[in-house]
Design a protein around this motif. Structure first.
Motif, mmCIF file in Angstrom:
data_model
loop_
_atom_site.group_PDB
_atom_site.id
_atom_site.type_symbol
_atom_site.label_atom_id
_atom_site.label_comp_id
_atom_site.label_asym_id
_atom_site.label_seq_id
_atom_site.Cartn_x
_atom_site.Cartn_y
_atom_site.Cartn_z
ATOM 1 N N TYR A 299 -0.802 -4.777 -0.481
ATOM 2 C CA TYR A 299 -1.431 -3.549 -0.963
ATOM 3 C C TYR A 299 -0.395 -2.577 -1.539
ATOM 4 N N ALA A 300 0.783 -2.511 -0.900
ATOM 5 C CA ALA A 300 1.828 -1.618 -1.391
ATOM 6 C C ALA A 300 2.285 -2.041 -2.784
ATOM 7 N N ARG A 301 2.467 -3.367 -2.981
ATOM 8 C CA ARG A 301 2.880 -3.847 -4.304
ATOM 9 C C ARG A 301 1.815 -3.536 -5.355
ATOM 10 N N GLN A 302 0.557 -3.833 -5.015
ATOM 11 C CA GLN A 302 -0.522 -3.600 -5.972
ATOM 12 C C GLN A 302 -0.588 -2.130 -6.386
ATOM 13 N N ALA A 303 -0.479 -1.232 -5.407
ATOM 14 C CA ALA A 303 -0.568 0.191 -5.717
ATOM 15 C C ALA A 303 0.629 0.654 -6.536
ATOM 16 N N ALA A 304 1.824 0.218 -6.150
ATOM 17 C CA ALA A 304 3.031 0.633 -6.860
ATOM 18 C C ALA A 304 3.025 0.150 -8.297
ATOM 19 N N GLU A 305 2.507 -1.068 -8.523
ATOM 20 C CA GLU A 305 2.460 -1.605 -9.882
ATOM 21 C C GLU A 305 1.548 -0.786 -10.789
ATOM 22 N N LYS A 306 0.601 -0.075 -10.180
ATOM 23 C CA LYS A 306 -0.288 0.784 -10.966
ATOM 24 C C LYS A 306 0.202 2.223 -11.010
ATOM 25 N N GLY A 307 1.439 2.440 -10.527
ATOM 26 C CA GLY A 307 2.063 3.757 -10.621
ATOM 27 C C GLY A 307 1.801 4.670 -9.456
ATOM 28 N N ALA A 308 1.057 4.229 -8.457
ATOM 29 C CA ALA A 308 0.729 5.088 -7.318
ATOM 30 C C ALA A 308 1.920 5.228 -6.381
ATOM 31 N N LYS A 309 1.928 6.320 -5.613
ATOM 32 C CA LYS A 309 2.895 6.503 -4.538
ATOM 33 C C LYS A 309 2.304 5.935 -3.256
ATOM 34 N N VAL A 310 3.121 5.195 -2.517
ATOM 35 C CA VAL A 310 2.629 4.519 -1.316
ATOM 36 C C VAL A 310 3.410 4.990 -0.099
ATOM 37 N N ARG A 311 2.684 5.388 0.929
ATOM 38 C CA ARG A 311 3.307 5.756 2.190
ATOM 39 C C ARG A 311 2.793 4.821 3.276
ATOM 40 N N ILE A 312 3.720 4.155 3.969
ATOM 41 C CA ILE A 312 3.373 3.238 5.062
ATOM 42 C C ILE A 312 3.691 3.930 6.374
ATOM 43 N N LEU A 313 2.686 4.140 7.199
ATOM 44 C CA LEU A 313 2.889 4.806 8.477
ATOM 45 C C LEU A 313 3.275 3.777 9.524
ATOM 46 N N SER A 314 4.573 3.650 9.752
ATOM 47 C CA SER A 314 5.091 2.677 10.699
ATOM 48 C C SER A 314 6.584 2.891 10.852
ATOM 49 N N SER A 315 7.110 2.502 12.009
ATOM 50 C CA SER A 315 8.569 2.500 12.196
ATOM 51 C C SER A 315 9.082 1.074 12.315
ATOM 52 N N ASP A 316 8.235 0.096 11.975
ATOM 53 C CA ASP A 316 8.588 -1.325 12.085
ATOM 54 C C ASP A 316 9.720 -1.654 11.116
ATOM 55 N N LYS A 317 10.808 -2.140 11.669
ATOM 56 C CA LYS A 317 11.975 -2.456 10.835
ATOM 57 C C LYS A 317 11.660 -3.531 9.811
ATOM 58 N N ASP A 318 10.708 -4.429 10.104
ATOM 59 C CA ASP A 318 10.372 -5.495 9.169
ATOM 60 C C ASP A 318 9.813 -4.961 7.856
ATOM 61 N N LEU A 319 9.229 -3.773 7.890
ATOM 62 C CA LEU A 319 8.632 -3.192 6.683
ATOM 63 C C LEU A 319 9.653 -2.471 5.814
ATOM 64 N N MET A 320 10.897 -2.346 6.314
ATOM 65 C CA MET A 320 11.917 -1.636 5.544
ATOM 66 C C MET A 320 12.272 -2.367 4.257
ATOM 67 N N GLN A 321 11.995 -3.667 4.204
ATOM 68 C CA GLN A 321 12.283 -4.428 2.987
ATOM 69 C C GLN A 321 11.404 -3.999 1.825
ATOM 70 N N LEU A 322 10.318 -3.257 2.103
ATOM 71 C CA LEU A 322 9.383 -2.859 1.052
ATOM 72 C C LEU A 322 9.768 -1.563 0.353
ATOM 73 N N ILE A 323 10.728 -0.836 0.908
ATOM 74 C CA ILE A 323 11.042 0.499 0.401
ATOM 75 C C ILE A 323 11.582 0.437 -1.034
#
Length: 968
Positions: free
Chosen positions: A128-152
């Motif tokens: 979902y983050a990739r899809q939104a970013a590709e359309k120019g949207a800003k994406v905020r992921i509410l989590s402190s999971d280190k595994d998600l840091m690769q998406l920043i």
């Protein structure tokens, strides 16, 4: 309805699984009253979602929002590596039934609940983050999971909802030593023990980052591994290349999951009020239900419960005349101002550095009629600490901080080095108001009977201000309010209350003062940071007061709070200020004597063992007892060592084995020496020359006080050594110590509550209760009774109060379990009221999840609904004992509240120093000792009246002497 995604869209993706586990592990267990179902995670999750929606409304509101969960069952990663996550234990038993309720909660709040079998929540978030970013949207992921840091990226960022801070590239660098683009490579090399990702053996995050800094990518590193100079690293990378490559596939989030629900369906919408309220009521989340209902009245608007408007998240509802806010509202009206649940904004807090501005605030306090108040000092002990600053809150979200004692090298508001060395001598920061000027203005307000002062653990602040000649009154204490309604089922610290009732994680003390060797005292904290921390404390306290005050009435706990808890605050504060004198020379003599005796016992143990060994080493001791000497009953712990705890040694000593008895004696002396004779000398306050313990008013569900820093309630009095330690507690010259102790108060309460004629008659006639019990049970005459027979009766009498088992009684009396079981059965047969009382308390606990004292105090026993039989049995014992121990605590509290005024009225100048369970300790002029003993005993014996007319007399023994040991 769909909401297209474009450059103006703001997408928020919530890591729902992360929310669940934070909710479950971050809060105490909670069960639904109607059926005992666990709902702790549901409650925490709902509070977090409510806060999220409130924050979003007041902040940069998202256009799209969804909560993403992990689906049950294996994922594609298990096909890649069957052992993936194999180390993870199954979900806690009490959490499993809450999973579907949490999904339902998400939908009740009007949010999409998204999951997909075969994939993890992180994969869906990545997609979902990739899809939104590709359309120019800003994406905020509410989590402190280190595994998600690769998406920043510049379009996607993480936000830690618990610490209330964004996690950008800097946070990634701090965590992994690389930027977001290289997180996957670091994880592939370092592996992850939690998820059982193998990685490269012996290579951690730091080494992985160093290798990637040299070679650029993981693939390049593996291809050129032969160039690495360190042999071990080189061989590892070559030998485990395939394992590392598998690890990379495991840690790489899939961002092209064939999702079934599309981003366009995540458009933010308001929840349906009736749906949300119905769910919250069914879950019996009363506090949150009230918050949601209060949302319907936001900004001066009200709405009927059946209104179809939004629930405190969107537009206002049908207007109506404003209703009074706060605890004085009429029945059926909102009693909690909506601002209580508004997001906490540290930027809104004010630092007071001008007397005219302070006068403005105090004028508002007088108009308001109540104020939340807090002090900050440079020490944890209220007696030794110096005042650094004070904070006030007049309305939720409106708070200030008045610095008076900050020191440092920077200017006002400068951040400086937050964790500077405590040894550095720092000058007083400029721009602060003078302490004298501030106190002169605060004193009339803090002592004004027309202004209610609200605090969290106000005992501390009363003690601090008393040192400046200010007696704060009247007061309300949110910690004690929480204790009155929730003793035994929730904690009562401000941070826990804020998280549970407001969904807000306050700034932690360690975040402003640091920890360990780098910790600084509060006077060295920069003033801007001190303002955020201290003003937030006052603000949160005021918000909690708005929530907890109405609950006292709603849950019928007002009497306990008003008559037992709140009036005790100034009494305890005065006791802590008074402290008690200890004889340093006597402590030194005891320390030396204990050390010499320990040396002798050590030599004796070595002789008994046939070799020298470290008596303080459980491993060495276990190997000797159960390995070399092959003593019976040896059990190994989870670490593979022999268990050598007190129970195991006492059992062996009871069987006649010498070495275990020697070890028990040695440990007893070692504990007394380290805990008391050595440490008490260090606890003497340099200003007063006395020891000032701190009494915890919310430590036990039964209402009993506890003592810490130092603990003066656990000094053993049944041993000669313990009595010798009490001998070191002395009176000042010209004074005596007075010990006033209730005699067998819990047994007397059992006789009253259980309506047991034989016990009542014995107490009324003043007979030896244990001899009478022995006579009733064993048919032996009172005259010439065998002491062993009386001892058995005494063990049963006191054991019954604590729900003793046959095993426990057998061990205590060193008799077979069958014989102990027969004694208990005989006891219950002779005194049938006891069994009736026990059954009644267990039934009440099962029906209500709490039991009550005769004074109305509720003692919650949530374990009564546990699935484990052992936990249930423990809870049943709690249910039996709590009403008796709690009533005893209530009675001595009632006496403590009355005694200061009674002593003053009688013209006696004695000071109350200590409370130790059923005993009170005073210091009085020698000339007044006899009169003081008589008055204290009289007040204590009548303490239950007029609330409860006991059918047995309370008896207090009061004696005066120069030392505590002699007075007791």
């Amino acid at each position: 309805m769909t909401h297209p995604i474009g450059p103006d869209s703001r997408v928020t993706l919530v890591d729902g699984s992360g929310y669940i586990f934070r909710a479950f592990h971050g809060l105490p267990p909670l069960t639904r009253k109607s059926d005992g179902a666990p709902i702790g995670a549901v409650s925490g999750f709902c509070n977090m979602i409510f806060k999220l929606l409130a924050d979003e409304r007041d902040g940069d509101q998202p256009t799209h929002l969804a909560v993403i969960f992990d689906a049950s069952g294996p994922t594609f990663r298990n096909d890649i590596y069957p052992a993936y996550k194999a180390n993870r234990p199954p979900a806690p038993e009490d959490l499993v039934p809450q999973f579907p309720m949490i999904r339902e909660a998400t939908r009740a709040f009007g949010l999409p609940s998204v999951e997909l079998p075969g994939y993890e929540a992180d994969d869906l978030i990545a997609t979902y983050a990739r899809q939104a970013a590709e359309k120019g949207a800003k994406v905020r992921i509410l989590s402190s999971d280190k595994d998600l840091m690769q998406l920043i990226t510049d379009k996607i960022f993480l936000y830690d909802p618990m610490k209330d801070r964004p996690l950008g590239p800097e946070a990634v660098m701090d965590k992994f030593g690389v930027g977001p683009a290289q997180v996957i490579d670091v994880q592939a090399l370092a592996g992850d023990s939690t998820d059982n990702v193998p990685g490269a053996p012996g290579i951690g995050v730091k080494t992985a980052a160093e290798l990637l800094a040299t070679f650029g990518t993981l693939e390049e590193l593996l291809d050129r591994a032969h160039e690495i100079k360190q042999p071990k690293r080189r061989e590892t990378l070559i030998q485990f290349r395939e394992q590392i490559e598998i690890s990379k596939r495991l840690v790489t989030l899939m961002n092209d999951v064939p999702v079934l629900e599309h981003l366009e369906h995540f458009g933010v919408r308001e929840p349906e009020p009736e749906v949300l309220l119905e769910f919250l009521r069914r879950m019996e989340l009363r506090t949150l239900t009230g918050r949601v209902e209060a949302g319907l009245r936001r900004d001066g608007y009200v709405a009927d419960k059946a209104d179809h408007g939004p629930v405190g998240i969107g537009a206002p509802v049908t207007p109506a005349p404003a209703q009074p806010a706060g605890p004085q509202a009429q029945p059926g009206q909102a009693v909690i101002p909506p601002a209580v649940y508004a997001p906490v904004k540290h930027s809104a807090y004010e630092t007071i550095t001008d007397l005219a501005r302070l006068d403005d605030w105090l004028a508002r306090v007088r108009t308001q009629g109540h104020v939340a108040f807090d002090t900050e000092t440079d020490a944890l002990n209220s007696v030794s600490g110096s005042l650094v600053g004070l904070s006030l809150a007049v309305e939720p979200g409106i708070a200030c901080y008045i610095p008076v004692g900050h020191r440092g090298a920077g200017a006002l508001g400068g951040t400086g080095d937050l964790f500077a060395s405590p040894e550095v001598s720092l000058a007083r920061l400029p721009g602060q108001l003078g302490l004298g000027d501030v106190l002169a203005r605060l004193k009339p307000v803090l002592e004004d009977d027309a202004i209610l002062k609200i605090g969290q653990n106000l005992k501390y602040d009363l003690s601090v201000m008393a040192q400046h000649g200010i007696a704060i009154h009247p007061i309300d204490d949110t910690m004690l309010m929480s204790f009155a309604v929730d003793a035994g089922r929730n904690s009562h610290g401000m941070d826990d209350l804020s998280l549970r009732l407001l969904g807000h994680q306050p700034i932690a003390f360690k975040d402003v003062c640091g920890t360990g060797k780098s910790q600084i005292s509060f006077d060295q904290v920069p003033i801007d940071r001190a303002t955020a921390y201290a003003a937030e404390d006052a603000d949160i306290t005021l918000r909690l007061w708005h929530i907890l005050k109405p609950r006292l009435v709603q849950e019928r706990c007002t009497t306990v709070y008003e008559t037992l808890e709140r009036p005790l605050v100034p009494v305890i504060a005065a006791m802590e200020q008074a402290g008690v004198k200890v004889d340093v020379a006597e402590l030194s003599r005891l320390s030396l004597d204990f050390a010499q005796r320990m040396t002798g016992l050590e030599a004796q143990a070595h002789e008994q063992a046939g070799e020298n060994f470290n008596l303080g080493s459980p491993k060495q001791l276990g190997d000797i007892l159960f390995g070399k000497m092959a003593l019976p009953g040896g059990k190994k712990t989870a670490t593979g060592q022999w268990a050598t705890g007190a129970d195991a040694l006492e059992d062996l000593a009871a069987q006649g084995h010498d070495l275990p008895r020697t070890i028990v004696d040695w440990r007893t002396l070692a504990k007394l020496k380290s805990t008391y004779t050595d440490n008490l000398k260090d606890a003497i306050d340099a200003r007063t020359g006395r020891v000032h313990t701190s009494f915890n008013m919310v430590g036990a569900a039964t209402g009993r006080l506890s003592s810490t820093d130092p603990n003066l309630q656990n000094i053993p009095i049944r041993t000669e050594e313990g009595r010798r330690i009490r001998k070191a507690f002395v009176a000042e010259p010209g004074n005596l110590l007075i010990s006033a102790d209730y005699s067998q108060i819990e047994l007397r309460l059992l006789a009253h509550v259980g309506d047991i004629p034989q016990l009542k008659r014995a107490f009324i006639d003043g007979h030896d209760i244990h001899a009478m019990t022995a006579s009733e049970m064993f048919g032996v005459p009172l005259d010439g009774m065998d002491p062993m027979v009386r001892r058995k009766a005494k063990a049963i009498n006191f054991g019954i109060i604590y729900g003793i088992s046959a095993f426990g009684l057998a061990r205590q009396l060193s008799i077979p379990q069958g014989e102990a079981r027969d004694y208990i059965a005989m006891y219950k047969q002779r005194f049938p009221g006891i069994q009736a009382y026990m059954d009644a308390m267990k039934t009440m606990a099962r029906e209500k999840t709490y039991v009550e004292t005769i004074f109305g105090r509720r003692c919650w026993v949530p374990g009564i609904h546990a699935k484990s039989q052992a936990e249930q049995a423990f809870a049943e014992r709690q249910a039996i004992n709590a009403p008796l121990q709690g009533a005893a605590a209530d009675i001595i509290k009632r006496a403590m509240i009355r005694l200061p005024a009674a002593l003053k009225e009688a013209g006696l100048s004695a000071r109350m120093l200590l409370q130790v369970h059923d005993e009170l300790v005073f210091e009085a002029p020698a000339s007044q000792a006899e009169a003081t003993c008589a008055l204290v005993a009289k007040v204590m014996e009548r303490a239950a009246l007029p609330a409860v007319a006991l059918t047995v007399p309370l008896v207090v023994e009061a004696r005066a002497a120069s030392t505590w040991a002699e007075a007791h």
